[in-house]
Design a protein around this motif. Structure first.
Motif, PDB file in Angstrom:
ATOM      1  N   PRO A  24      -7.122  -7.434   6.626  1.00  0.00           N
ATOM      2  CA  PRO A  24      -7.253  -5.930   5.835  1.00  0.00           C
ATOM      3  C   PRO A  24      -7.912  -5.076   6.804  1.00  0.00           C
ATOM      4  CG  PRO A  24      -9.042  -7.585   5.748  1.00  0.00           C
ATOM      5  CD  PRO A  24      -8.232  -8.232   6.089  1.00  0.00           C
ATOM      6  N   LEU A  44      -6.041  -1.505   5.602  1.00  0.00           N
ATOM      7  CA  LEU A  44      -6.826  -0.491   5.385  1.00  0.00           C
ATOM      8  C   LEU A  44      -7.045   0.838   6.386  1.00  0.00           C
ATOM      9  CD1 LEU A  44     -10.149  -2.540   3.885  1.00  0.00           C
ATOM     10  CD2 LEU A  44      -8.581  -0.850   2.847  1.00  0.00           C
ATOM     11  N   HIS A  62       0.866  -1.256   0.004  1.00  0.00           N
ATOM     12  CA  HIS A  62      -0.226  -0.181   0.061  1.00  0.00           C
ATOM     13  C   HIS A  62       1.023   1.127   0.029  1.00  0.00           C
ATOM     14  CE1 HIS A  62      -3.006  -3.110   0.838  1.00  0.00           C
ATOM     15  NE2 HIS A  62      -3.886  -2.306   1.218  1.00  0.00           N
ATOM     16  N   PRO A  72      -5.747  -2.629  -2.286  1.00  0.00           N
ATOM     17  CA  PRO A  72      -6.707  -3.436  -1.470  1.00  0.00           C
ATOM     18  C   PRO A  72      -7.229  -4.337  -2.143  1.00  0.00           C
ATOM     19  CG  PRO A  72      -6.856  -1.248  -0.543  1.00  0.00           C
ATOM     20  CD  PRO A  72      -5.999  -1.157  -1.745  1.00  0.00           C
ATOM     21  N   TYR A 102      -5.506   3.023  -1.155  1.00  0.00           N
ATOM     22  CA  TYR A 102      -6.624   2.381  -0.318  1.00  0.00           C
ATOM     23  C   TYR A 102      -7.675   2.018  -1.503  1.00  0.00           C
ATOM     24  CZ  TYR A 102      -8.432   7.011  -0.714  1.00  0.00           C
ATOM     25  OH  TYR A 102      -8.390   8.489  -1.146  1.00  0.00           O
TER      26      TYR A 102
END
Length: 328
Positions: free
Chosen positions: A295, A299, A108, A283, A279
């Protein structure tokens, strides 16, 4: 320092940021304020199209050259490199996080938040600061490579028995809707140039800031709910990572931007891209590639900690540093 505080104050009092704060406050207070999913998706598509088209038109006006190619290559390198930095930092700060979860989080932080990029470009324009139009292409390129680095990390550490580089994953990476729309709009803007921009300016120029305000109101609601529901997930070490990693990424972005000779505005954008965390695209890919990763962790980190930090404090800091470093 005075410049940074001044920029932070102006940023915090802008309609864009205040709408985000309103949404987060409403969610934390357990208000029933919400946006229908279709409307939120529509606003996201609008913002991607508008920023891509305007970036393409800017490149058409100024012309494409070696600098564009070098900037895209630098973005690719950053996206591949930053997950390794994020992995090491998270494992050092939060030893309770598993290798698999750390790899998922790292992906991420090598990718980018397109909304943070849009907010930055809007704030720069409000201050009359221009930046290189091809930075839109750099943003698009930085969406996906970090996923590959994250999967390598997960496999290398022997903790990804459930991971897979399947055809579905490659389709998710290469045909991700945000990437397709951003690059497609960029190409259309590049082909049609200023004439094309003038033709649809009433659609993508005039209402842009208003739509961005509503979109960030919705994002504030989502972030607030993530914070409210993340008890037990966000330890002090994880929280520290969510703030230190964007600052670390911004430092790498600054080095890259200076090497490219970017303007003050372009350098600020490069720092923001390196400091933000995905995001949306990542994901979705992690659900396919690393289904055993948590997650709630990745997240919440990306959306409820790093995203608000960048919007409220990070962007003014990066803008001030870019101005100082370039003498702009």
């Amino acid at each position: 320092m005075d410049q940074i505080l001044s920029l932070a104050g102006q940023n915090l009092l802008s309609p864009v940021i205040l709408c985000f704060v309103l949404g987060m406050g409403a969610a934390l207070a357990r208000s029933d304020l919400t946006f229908p999913e279709a409307i939120a998706k529509g606003m996201s598509l609008y913002l991607l199209f508008a920023i891509g088209f305007k970036g393409g038109a800017s490149v058409a006006e100024h012309g494409a050259d070696l600098r564009l190619g070098m900037a895209v290559l630098m973005g690719l390198v950053l996206s591949l490199l930053l997950p390794f930095v994020a992995y090491a930092l998270l494992r050092g700060l939060a030893r309770g996080v598993s290798a698999l979860d750390a790899a998922a989080v790292a992906g991420h932080y090598g990718s980018i938040s397109i909304v943070t990029f849009v907010a930055t470009s809007t704030l720069l324009q409000a201050r009359g600061i221009t930046f290189e139009g091809y930075m839109v292409a750099v943003a698009a390129v930085m969406e996906a490579p970090a996923i590959v680095s994250a999967l390598w990390l997960a496999t290398r550490k022997g903790s990804a028995s459930g991971s897979k580089m399947s055809p579905d994953l490659w389709r998710e990476i290469l045909l991700n809707g945000s990437i397709v729309l951003l690059l497609g709009a960029f190409a259309i803007g590049w082909i049609t140039g200023e004439r094309g921009l003038n033709e649809i300016a009433p659609l993508i120029v005039t209402p842009f800031k208003g739509v961005l305000c509503l979109f960030l109101l919705d994002m504030g609601i989502v972030a607030g709910r993530g914070l409210r529901n993340s008890r037990g997930v966000i330890t002090p070490g994880v929280l520290a990572f969510g703030i230190l990693m964007p600052l670390t990424g911004a430092a790498f972005g600054a080095l890259a931007g200076l090497a490219l000779g970017l303007s003050a505005g372009g350098l600020a954008v490069m720092m923001v891209l390196a400091a933000s965390a995905s995001y949306i695209a990542v994901p979705a890919a992690m659900r396919v590639a690393l289904p055993r990763a948590n997650p709630a962790l990745y997240l919440t980190l990306a959306l409820a900690i790093t995203f608000p930090f960048n919007l409220t404090l990070g962007i003014p800091l990066y803008m001030a540093l870019a101005s100082t470093l370039t003498g702009g």
